[in-house]
Design an enzyme around this catalytic site. Structure first.
Site, short mmCIF file in Angstrom:
data_model
loop_
_atom_site.label_atom_id
_atom_site.label_comp_id
_atom_site.label_asym_id
_atom_site.label_seq_id
_atom_site.Cartn_x
_atom_site.Cartn_y
_atom_site.Cartn_z
N HIS A 21 0.86 -1.19 0.00
CA HIS A 21 0.00 0.00 0.00
C HIS A 21 0.89 1.23 0.00
O HIS A 21 2.12 1.13 0.00
CB HIS A 21 -0.99 -0.02 1.17
N HIS A 24 3.95 1.56 2.33
CA HIS A 24 5.20 0.92 1.90
C HIS A 24 5.87 1.80 0.86
O HIS A 24 7.09 2.01 0.87
CB HIS A 24 4.92 -0.45 1.27
N CYS A 130 -2.08 -19.83 24.08
CA CYS A 130 -3.47 -20.10 23.69
C CYS A 130 -3.46 -21.33 22.80
O CYS A 130 -2.83 -21.34 21.74
CB CYS A 130 -4.07 -18.92 22.93
N CYS A 133 -4.95 -20.66 19.29
CA CYS A 133 -4.07 -19.94 18.37
C CYS A 133 -2.76 -20.67 18.13
O CYS A 133 -2.02 -20.34 17.22
CB CYS A 133 -3.74 -18.54 18.91
N CYS A 155 -7.85 -15.50 25.92
CA CYS A 155 -7.39 -15.05 24.61
C CYS A 155 -8.47 -14.18 23.97
O CYS A 155 -9.64 -14.53 23.98
CB CYS A 155 -7.12 -16.27 23.73
N HIS A 158 -10.09 -16.26 20.98
CA HIS A 158 -10.89 -17.44 21.27
C HIS A 158 -11.73 -17.34 22.54
O HIS A 158 -12.57 -18.20 22.79
CB HIS A 158 -9.98 -18.68 21.36
N LYS A 305 -5.05 6.54 10.94
CA LYS A 305 -3.97 5.77 10.35
C LYS A 305 -4.57 4.90 9.26
O LYS A 305 -5.61 4.27 9.44
CB LYS A 305 -3.33 4.89 11.43
N LYS A 308 -6.11 -1.36 6.14
CA LYS A 308 -6.90 -2.16 5.20
C LYS A 308 -8.27 -2.47 5.77
O LYS A 308 -9.26 -2.44 5.06
CB LYS A 308 -6.16 -3.48 4.92
#
Length: 535
Positions: A21, A24, A130, A133, A155, A158, A305, A308
């Site tokens: 994006h 970068h 976790c 994860c 977590c 989860h 900021k 996405k």
RNA sequence: GGGGCGGUAGCUCAGCUGGUUAGAGCAGUGGACUCAUAAUCCAUCGGUCACGGGUUCAAGUCCCGUCCGCCCUACCA
């Protein structure tokens, strides 16, 4: 400042599973502009960029796509990251990938040295794990449990309790370097820039440094710890070393000596790794720390900021397809104070393109070349006696050159461009006041006409040279239209710090018609839909 | 909780160690000019410098407090 000095500058290496994006792109352009400036000024310049391909996330996303991480990285590098550099006209000297042998061997040599010298020890890493994860969680990733888990830390993803686990790991004695780092920040106030970044780093280190766990054994996509095949190196430790391995650390002593140390340009989100861990690593290895670690700000879209997930991520092509790479480069370098956060908007981009590039610089080039062509047959005429107005232009060019170079030394890219732009403004005013179109009608004032046109053309010559690091494509066209190459050589070899010297454009140079450098863009620029879905 | 940065004209921003009527660019308005990409040049409109106290002969600029925004508070990269 002296010619021939080493100027080695790096960008952070991209994590390839991200989608490129404009953030970068912003970093790349900034590093490229600085590098082009120094290169053209005669400094021994080296611009490095690359990709950071290890780590658990790469392993997972590759697996999800049914590929090995190596295949996955190859594809992303070829399809996204190399093209990004082309899109933005980045003239990097090297592109390192952390999966390359030159990097892996250098990293292993580095880690072995730290190990041999006693900076690495075996310890117990304790953390909240976790199961869902399959990874350790930081305190910040945990939330208060609810319902059956009330009172426990769970977590955030989860919503299930985490387990306190221990793992045998290798640790880097970073805590040994707390005082040395503080002394470094103290003795070299410009080590971390800008000032605001330095403050954050200093206060962080003052809170105390813990040792850093630098190995992982739960997955294997990384560089093996040389003395223990069951562990791979923590990806940041690996990644940071690219700045050294790319210029021959542990392999090509001559090149390393020539380049090291360099300048690390980073986004402020990864400042800590570069301003704390990185110099500590280098100190441990007995290497010089970077000349500077410069943290630039974030691009803000709509005051937030860019991200996405909020659909504010913008692909660089969305801008370059409409405005071109020069405009991208110019806009972000000019409109944003380098080092601070900066607002991006299509309206601002469009307005600056129109006002500054098209109407300011582009039109100036257009009117001057047109008049030389029309009034004196396209041959740069010999100037007669200079008047006060002419001398003022000469002084402006000299001052702009000196000011711009001084600003670039301070990483004040926006100021450097501002300094150069005084030439555009003065020259447009000068031409309007001198009215060469009126002089041209008076046969008795041929010499005055020649002087005015020479002054304008020579002013353009200085602009072409001074702006070539920022807008290389447009200035190359201008250089051709001025017929400067025949007498002066290629634009890229015009010594930048001497650009302010008057009278360089040879009399007799053949000026040719110039297409619009920055054509007007009539279409209403609307905010395009979100960036196209990434790979 | 602790720390950092910021809140200045419609917009984006300058304003260093406190000192004449707070600046720039863009946008807006008026005029000049025609070489040029209907471009350029000149002039002009426009701000209780977040808010409240304080220090000082003098504060956007220092001190205290309040409000608002963003960020950091270590091993995803």
């Amino acid at each position: 400042m002296s010619s021939g000095d080493s100027f080695y500058i790096t960008t952070p290496i991209f994590y390839p599973s991200d989608v490129p994006h404009i953030g970068h792109g912003y970093t790349e352009v900034a590093a490229d502009v600085l590098a082009r400036w120094h290169r053209q000024a005669g400094d021994d310049t080296w611009l490095l960029t690359g990709t950071d391909e290890h780590g658990q996330k790469m392993l997972r996303t590759a697996a999800a796509g049914g590929m090995t991480p190596g295949e996955w990285a190859d594809r992303l590098v070829a399809e996204s990251w190399i093209p990004l550099l082309e899109t933005l006209d980045i003239a990097n000297d090297d592109f390192i990938r952390t999966t390359q042998p030159r990097h892996e061997t250098g990293v292993q040599a580095f880690v072995s040295k730290l190990h041999d010298d006693g900076f690495i020890y075996t310890g117990e890493y304790e953390g909240y794990y976790c199961v869902g994860c399959e990874e350790y969680k930081q305190q910040s990733e945990l939330v208060e449990g609810t319902g059956p888990f009330e009172g426990q830390q769970v977590c955030a993803i989860h919503s299930k309790p985490v387990e306190l686990l221990q793992e045998r790991n290798y640790f880097f004695r970073m805590s040994d370097f707390q005082e040395k780092l503080l002394a470094l920040y103290e003795e070299r106030p410009d080590f971390v820039q800008p000032e605001s970044a330095r403050n954050e780093v200093v206060s962080f280190v003052k809170q105390g440094l813990a040792d850093l766990s630098i190995s992982r054994s739960s997955f294997d996509w990384g560089i093996p710890i040389p003395w223990d095949g069951d562990h791979i190196l923590y990806v940041w430790f690996d990644a940071l070393l690219n700045y050294a391995t790319a210029v021959g650390y542990g392999k090509d002593e001559e090149q390393f000596e020539r380049r090291w140390p360099g300048i690390q340009l980073v986004g402020k989100d990864i400042l800590r790794f570069h301003a704390v861990i990185w110099p500590a690593m280098l100190m441990a290895a007995g290497l010089e720390v970077p000349k500077h670690v410069f943290a630039h700000g974030w691009l803000l879209v709509g005051g937030e900021k860019m991200s996405k997930s909020k659909l504010t991520g913008i692909a660089p092509e969305q801008i370059t397809d409409v405005f071109g790479s020069d405009a991208f480069r110019y806009y972000f370098m000019r409109a944003i104070t380098f080092g601070q956060d900066g607002s991006f908007s299509w309206e601002d981009l469009s307005a600056r393109y129109q006002a500054e590039l098209a109407n300011g610089f582009g039109n100036l080039a257009s009117r001057v070349t047109a008049m030389v062509t029309r009034y004196v047959g396209g041959v740069v005429p010999a100037p007669g006696e200079y008047t006060e107005a002419d001398l003022k232009i000469q002084a402006t060019v000299a001052r702009a050159t000196a000011d711009a170079d001084a600003a670039m030394e301070r990483f004040a890219i926006h100021e450097a461009i501002g300094a150069v732009w005084t030439i555009v403004e003065e020259l447009n005013g000068y031409i309007t006041e001198q009215e060469p179109w009126v002089i041209a009608k008076d046969e008795t004032r041929r010499e005055r006409l020649a002087t005015v046109l020479y002054t304008a053309a020579e002013g353009l010559r200085s602009l072409a040279v001074l702006l070539s690091p920022v807008i290389p494509k447009a200035t190359a066209k201008l250089w051709t239209a001025l017929g400067a190459e025949a007498g002066l050589g290629a634009l890229a070899v015009q010594p930048l710090r001497d650009a302010g010297g008057w009278g360089q454009l040879p009399v007799g140079s053949q000026v040719t018609k110039l297409e619009a450098l920055f054509p007007r863009i009539e279409q209403e620029v609307e905010t395009p839909a979100a960036a196209p879905a990434g790979a």
